[in-house]
Write an enzyme that holds these catalytic residues in place. Structure first.
Site, PDB file in Angstrom:
ATOM      1  N   SER A 124      44.074  65.030 -52.173  1.00  0.00           N
ATOM      2  CA  SER A 124      44.437  65.636 -53.456  1.00  0.00           C
ATOM      3  C   SER A 124      43.213  65.783 -54.341  1.00  0.00           C
ATOM      4  O   SER A 124      42.281  64.963 -54.272  1.00  0.00           O
ATOM      5  CB  SER A 124      45.457  64.718 -54.137  1.00  0.00           C
ATOM      6  OG  SER A 124      45.578  65.043 -55.489  1.00  0.00           O
ATOM      7  N   TYR A 149      48.896  56.088 -57.048  1.00  0.00           N
ATOM      8  CA  TYR A 149      49.018  57.199 -56.090  1.00  0.00           C
ATOM      9  C   TYR A 149      47.634  57.778 -55.795  1.00  0.00           C
ATOM     10  O   TYR A 149      47.252  57.953 -54.627  1.00  0.00           O
ATOM     11  CB  TYR A 149      49.941  58.299 -56.648  1.00  0.00           C
ATOM     12  CG  TYR A 149      49.801  59.604 -55.903  1.00  0.00           C
ATOM     13  CD1 TYR A 149      50.352  59.773 -54.633  1.00  0.00           C
ATOM     14  CD2 TYR A 149      49.079  60.676 -56.452  1.00  0.00           C
ATOM     15  CE1 TYR A 149      50.187  60.965 -53.930  1.00  0.00           C
ATOM     16  CE2 TYR A 149      48.909  61.862 -55.760  1.00  0.00           C
ATOM     17  CZ  TYR A 149      49.464  62.005 -54.499  1.00  0.00           C
ATOM     18  OH  TYR A 149      49.285  63.175 -53.810  1.00  0.00           O
ATOM     19  N   LYS A 153      45.150  57.910 -52.186  1.00  0.00           N
ATOM     20  CA  LYS A 153      44.460  59.058 -51.577  1.00  0.00           C
ATOM     21  C   LYS A 153      42.971  58.751 -51.433  1.00  0.00           C
ATOM     22  O   LYS A 153      42.345  59.035 -50.415  1.00  0.00           O
ATOM     23  CB  LYS A 153      44.645  60.322 -52.437  1.00  0.00           C
ATOM     24  CG  LYS A 153      46.051  60.850 -52.463  1.00  0.00           C
ATOM     25  CD  LYS A 153      46.477  61.400 -51.108  1.00  0.00           C
ATOM     26  CE  LYS A 153      47.935  61.784 -51.063  1.00  0.00           C
ATOM     27  NZ  LYS A 153      48.481  61.939 -49.725  1.00  0.00           N
TER      28      LYS A 153
END
Ligand code: NAD
Ligand code: UFG
Length: 338
Positions: A124, A149, A153
């Site tokens: 991302s 989150y 990543k």
């Protein structure tokens, strides 16, 4: 090629399955349906007229995953399987670290044991952090994430990079997505968020259909041309086609490569609102509200590397994205639920 899609029943995975099949590849799907349902796979099968081997398996379950690898030999894996809600990750950090890191470790172990050496990973733009100014280039140093989150990543990119450093047979492509929106033009597959949507486009379409009363634009006082945040929205079918190029590219090389998948063109929240109204000939109920914590004012890609390395660039415009999002919403007011 034969490609295993971990998390392939989800929003991006289902569109990628269609693109891979259209490009002449075979797919196998593994998903625990934590944030999706088998109906999405049935719709992909209907669209492509191909039966897809699919398994309800938690990617953290090593024995079950290994059994799928034994039964369905593949050349490459695309790792979509993960939890992705930013706000929820702040509430449940351990669940996010457990699921996202563990799926990655398990996949790497099972791949190695089954001599599968190519993996394309759903990363991302969030890993660029707030330190880097847009346009964001793959050569920039990763930044500081603002939520668990994002850190998953960040960490998964590190894990995959370390694995490729140690295992010279491994080919790892880290795809950094910007903001995927839209749906397949048939309107039969699309994004199906559970509960109140966190992301802009599902909130816009649910407002348009009357499921939500009013869209709140988070902040009208940013240092941007119209005061609202700028993002790099990309049609999910363009993103899916980028994955086809990425799995083909993964075959030709070893080591790690990082590639942005965006359009390189920023649009504001109000641009989206107005484009949605125009493309679909309707009026949206919206108001400007306070900023959302953790949002960056501006985030968009430099998309040159994908063009150079993959020979891929986004083809669909904002009107296509808005029309296809609405088409999906109208045909499926309750998502995949009847
Ligand atoms: P999604 O939730 O629709 O798809 C993810 C899929 O993974 C779901 O089908 C879910 O059931 C499955 N899954 C989760 N944990 C699993 C597990 N342990 N075992 C098996 N399956 C599991 O999300 P998406 O929008 O399709 O995103 C796909 C990937 O791309 C995710 O990793 C996400 O973090 C990443 N990503 C998404 C966006 C975005 O805006 N949609 C942006 C950047 C990155
Ligand atoms: N927004 C609103 N109102 C809403 C929802 C969103 O105004 O109801 C605004 C946000 O403030 C932001 C823009 O719309 O300016 C886009 O917001 P999204 O939540 O759709 O997307 P983000 O850019 O915040 O997040 C996306 C992905 C994350 C990823 C992040 C950074 O959803 O997974 O990009 O890459 F971490």
């Amino acid at each position: 090629m034969r490609v295993l899609l971990a998390g392939g029943a989800g929003y991006i995975g289902s569109h990628t399955a269609v693109s891979l099949i259209e490009a002449g590849h075979e797919v196998v799907i593994v998903d625990n349906y934590d944030n999706s349902c088998p109906e999405a796979i049935a719709r992909v099968e209907a669209l492509t007229n191909i039966q897809i081997p699919h398994y309800e398996v938690d990617v953290k379950d090593k024995a079950a995953l290994d059994a799928v690898f034994k039964k369905e030999p593949v050349d490459c894996v695309i790792h979509f399987a993960g939890l992705k809600a930013v706000g929820e990750s702040v509430e449940k950090p351990v669940a996010y670290y457990r699921n996202n890191i563990d799926t990655t470790l398990t996949l790497l172990e099972v791949m190695k044991e089954n001599h599968v050496n190519q993996i394309v990973f759903s990363s991302s733009a969030t890993v660029y952090g707030a330190e880097n100014a847009s346009p964001l280039y793959e050569t920039m140093k990763k930044g500081t994430c603002t939520n668990p989150y994002g850190w998953t990543k960040w960490m998964m990119e590190q894990i995959l990079s370390d694995a490729a450093y140690a295992d010279k047979d491994l080919s790892v492509i880290l795809l950094r997505y910007f903001n995927p929106i839209g749906a397949h033009p048939s309107g039969t597959i699309g994004e199906d968020p559970q509960g109140i949507p966190n992301n802009l486009m599902p909130y816009v379409s649910q407002t348009a259909i009357g499921k939500r009363e009013c869209l709140t634009v988070f902040g009208g006082d940013y240092d941007t041309p119209d005061g609202t945040c700028l993002r790099d929205y990309i049609h999910v079918c363009d993103l899916a086609e980028g994955h086809v190029k990425a799995v083909e590219y993964a075959q030709t090389r070893k080591g790690v490569d990082i590639i942005n998948l965006g359009t390189g063109t920023p649009y504001s929240v109000l641009d989206i609102v107005h484009a949605f109204e125009k493309a679909n000939n309707l009026k949206l109920n919206y108001k400007i509200g306070p900023r959302r914590e953790g949002d960056l004012a501006v985030c968009f890609s430099n998309a040159d590397k994908a063009k150079e390395v993959l020979g891929w660039q986004a083809k669909r415009n904002l009107e296509d994205m808005c029309r296809d999002s609405w088409n999906w919403q109208k045909q499926n007011p309750n998502g995949y639920k009847k």
